[in-house]
Write an enzyme that holds these catalytic residues in place. Structure first.
Site: not given
Ligand SMILES: *Cc1c(COP(=O)(O)O)cnc(C)c1O
Length: 365
Positions: A35, A130, A257, A305
């Site tokens: 791909k 598709r 968190y 993060m």
């Protein structure tokens, strides 16, 4: 020293998985489906492991040029075909085979000046809705193509929507078979799931070319029904990092968190240099597996993060610098299939591989 996170691309595992596809469809040729960017592996990193394929199937013309630049002289197939008329010039120049799935691509070919006959894969929409010509329109598309001097060879292709699931593929295979019965040319139907599950026993599914993608990259197309271990596949991408911090928790202490994890007993946790900005999914369930020095443990608290926090109970020797495997191949022959993390994040191995962040240094081993 750079931040200790890295991705490893396992050349030998890619080659092994490709052989696995060939073994499932011994008399068919094998497209290594790339791909774009080799499912997040990077074509330059994956290339050495994929050279045993009969051809490369990809989407991006610039990437086709890169594969030629790497030295590949065999077939390259553009799975979405040409996007505009100029693309045909590149196909002529680099000898790229291309998919034809709508009438305007035939118009472009008819207007294209070339002395090199093109090899096209004519795509049928056999039910996925598709890309492709309907079964009713397929023969006239074939007739038009076969009348063009620009076209030298026409292969026949369709794509299966449910090779990994309950609905199965019989309806699409029958549709394709019926609409192509009297046409010459190579056939190609099978993605990874169809290659593993149906190709060994069904010559019509095997066709002349199979098109395995995800299985080559060490993810099971029908996980959790079957794992890569069940299918005899090996992880080809490892995401690994190290411990950059340690904390000793008392019972009642919480982590990260939102304090989403609270220790019930005293325990040691490690802080890993890897977060969602590296491509590790933020949405994983509590307890998602991770390897600490090769020992299976779990994530505690939220993914941030740049950091993840892990339970060090199964690896009491672990300290700063200890190796953490987020997915792939760990130390001492251990493995953590990417499919387990994907499932925990409510997604697939495909998406996780493709989402590996640019900022993660990657190298082939
Ligand atoms: C993606 C794709 C494949 C490979 O599918 P996998 O599920 O990754 O094996 C094959 N053929 C076409 C047309 C595709 O788009």
């Amino acid at each position: 020293m750079p931040r200790p996170i890295e991705a490893l691309i396992h050349t030998e595992a890619l080659a092994h998985n490709l052989r696995r596809a060939r073994a499932a469809a011994p008399d068919a040729k094998v497209w290594a489906v790339v791909k774009a960017n080799a499912y997040g592996h990077g074509i330059e990193h994956a290339y050495a492991g994929l050279q045993g394929a009969d051809g490369f199937a990809l989407l991006d013309l610039a990437e086709a040029e890169r594969v030629r630049a790497l030295g590949w002289r065999g077939p390259i197939l553009l799975l979405e075909g040409c996007f505009d008329a100029r693309d045909l010039e590149l196909c002529s120049r680099l000898n790229l085979w291309h998919t034809v799935h709508h009438d305007q691509q035939i118009d472009m070919l008819a207007a294209h000046k070339t002395h090199i006959g093109h090899h096209v894969f004519l795509k049928m929409n056999s039910g996925m809705n598709r890309l492709g010509f309907t079964p009713a329109a397929y023969y006239s598309a074939w007739l038009r193509l076969s009348g063009l001097t620009q076209v030298e060879n026409i292969s026949l292709m369709t794509h299966l929507s449910d090779a990994d699931g309950a609905r199965g593929i019989a309806h699409q295979v029958a549709t394709f078979e019926e609409a192509t019965r009297d046409l010459p040319g190579d056939r190609s139907l099978a993605n990874s799931a169809a290659t593993l599950r149906f190709a060994p026993n069904e010559p019509l599914v095997r066709g002349d070319w199979v098109r395995p993608g995800i299985m080559v990259y060490g993810s099971s197309p029908d996980f959790p029904e079957k794992s890569i271990v069940d299918w005899g596949l090996q992880p080809t991408m490892t995401l690994r990092s190290q411990l950059i911090g340690l904390q000793q928790l008392k019972a009642g202490d919480s982590v990260g968190y939102g304090s989403s994890f609270t220790a019930e007993l005293p325990m040691r946790i490690g802080i890993v240099a890897c977060g969602y900005a590296d491509g590790y999914p933020r949405v994983v369930q509590p307890g998602t597996p991770v390897l600490v020095n090769g020992a299976r443990s779990r994530i505690v608290g939220r993914v941030s993060m740049d950091m993840i926090t892990v339970d060090l109970t199964p690896a009491p020797e672990a300290g700063l610098g200890s190796e953490i495997t987020l997915w792939g191949q760990g130390p001492h022959g251990t493995t953590l299939p990417i499919d387990e993390i994907a499932q925990s994040a409510g997604t697939t191995g495909y998406e996780l591989m493709c989402a590996l962040a640019q900022r993660v240094p990657t190298r082939a081993v």
